[in-house]
Scaffold this motif. Structure first.
Motif, mmCIF file in Angstrom:
data_model
loop_
_atom_site.group_PDB
_atom_site.id
_atom_site.type_symbol
_atom_site.label_atom_id
_atom_site.label_comp_id
_atom_site.label_asym_id
_atom_site.label_seq_id
_atom_site.Cartn_x
_atom_site.Cartn_y
_atom_site.Cartn_z
ATOM 1 N N SER A 1 36.696 36.284 50.127
ATOM 2 C CA SER A 1 37.229 35.747 48.871
ATOM 3 C C SER A 1 36.315 36.138 47.715
ATOM 4 C CB SER A 1 37.324 34.218 48.963
ATOM 5 O OG SER A 1 36.041 33.677 49.231
ATOM 6 N N LYS A 2 36.844 35.954 46.463
ATOM 7 C CA LYS A 2 36.068 36.278 45.269
ATOM 8 C C LYS A 2 34.940 35.267 45.102
ATOM 9 C CE LYS A 2 39.763 38.527 42.793
ATOM 10 N NZ LYS A 2 40.522 38.611 41.571
ATOM 11 N N THR B 1 32.568 32.650 43.210
ATOM 12 C CA THR B 1 32.720 31.663 42.131
ATOM 13 C C THR B 1 31.795 32.065 40.999
ATOM 14 O OG1 THR B 1 30.993 30.235 43.007
ATOM 15 C CG2 THR B 1 33.247 29.840 43.800
ATOM 16 N N GLU C 1 29.419 30.405 39.692
ATOM 17 C CA GLU C 1 28.040 30.031 40.044
ATOM 18 C C GLU C 1 27.421 31.065 40.973
ATOM 19 O OE1 GLU C 1 26.309 26.656 42.864
ATOM 20 O OE2 GLU C 1 27.312 25.824 41.094
ATOM 21 N N GLU C 2 28.197 31.539 41.964
ATOM 22 C CA GLU C 2 27.696 32.537 42.901
ATOM 23 C C GLU C 2 27.481 33.873 42.197
ATOM 24 O OE1 GLU C 2 29.816 30.984 47.037
ATOM 25 O OE2 GLU C 2 30.915 32.334 45.690
ATOM 26 N N GLN C 3 28.369 34.217 41.273
ATOM 27 C CA GLN C 3 28.229 35.462 40.515
ATOM 28 C C GLN C 3 26.972 35.424 39.657
ATOM 29 O OE1 GLN C 3 30.316 38.147 40.859
ATOM 30 N NE2 GLN C 3 28.853 39.247 39.604
#
Length: 151
Positions: A135-136, A138, A140-142
């Motif tokens: 999945s793409k 989020t 925050e993760e990016q």
């Protein structure tokens, strides 16, 4: 020492092919008997179905063995004996079916199955390659990834 020898002999003789041909069926002429054995090894026991008539103890197998020997002693060729038995019992009596137009599907089936399996693997692999994996990220993760890459 003798026990070991007996065990070894038992193992050796247990792996030898066990023929069901009775001594009273054996022909006096070794050449005819060899031909009869060769033909019998190619004919299916209609009772056992996974054994040749040479290996089977069934009454029908015995009758077929005697018929083969009778035809050979009457002067028939191997092919004439096989044709006679096939005419009476059908192609199913042959352990290795003949290559004819009516058995072509039987002979081609393994090749067709391999080709169909290979094609299905190719189709499955192409479909799977087109799908995204995972999945793409989020926001925050990016942001965390960008921070780690900048270091």
């Amino acid at each position: 020492m003798i026990r070991r020898l007996l065990v070894v002999l038992a193992l050796v003789f247990s792996t030898a092919p066990a023929f069901a041909v009775n001594p009273d069926e054996v022909l006096a002429d070794p050449g005819l008997e060899a031909r009869a054995r060769a033909i019998s090894a190619e004919l299916r026991c209609m009772v056992c179905q996974n054994q040749s008539i040479d290996d089977s103890n069934a009454e029908l197998a015995k009758d077929l063995r005697l018929l083969v020997r009778e035809r050979l002693t009457d002067g028939d060729t191997d092919e004439q004996v096989m044709n006679y038995i096939v005419s009476r019992y059908g192609e199913f009596v042959l352990l290795k079916p003949r290559f004819e137009t009516k058995t072509i599907l039987l002979w081609a089936a393994p090749l067709l199955l391999v080709v169909a399996g290979g094609l299905s693997l190719i189709v499955f692999a192409r479909k799977r390659a087109g799908r995204p994996t995972g999945s793409k990220l989020t926001a925050e993760e990016q942001a965390r990834l960008s921070e780690l890459l900048d270091e």
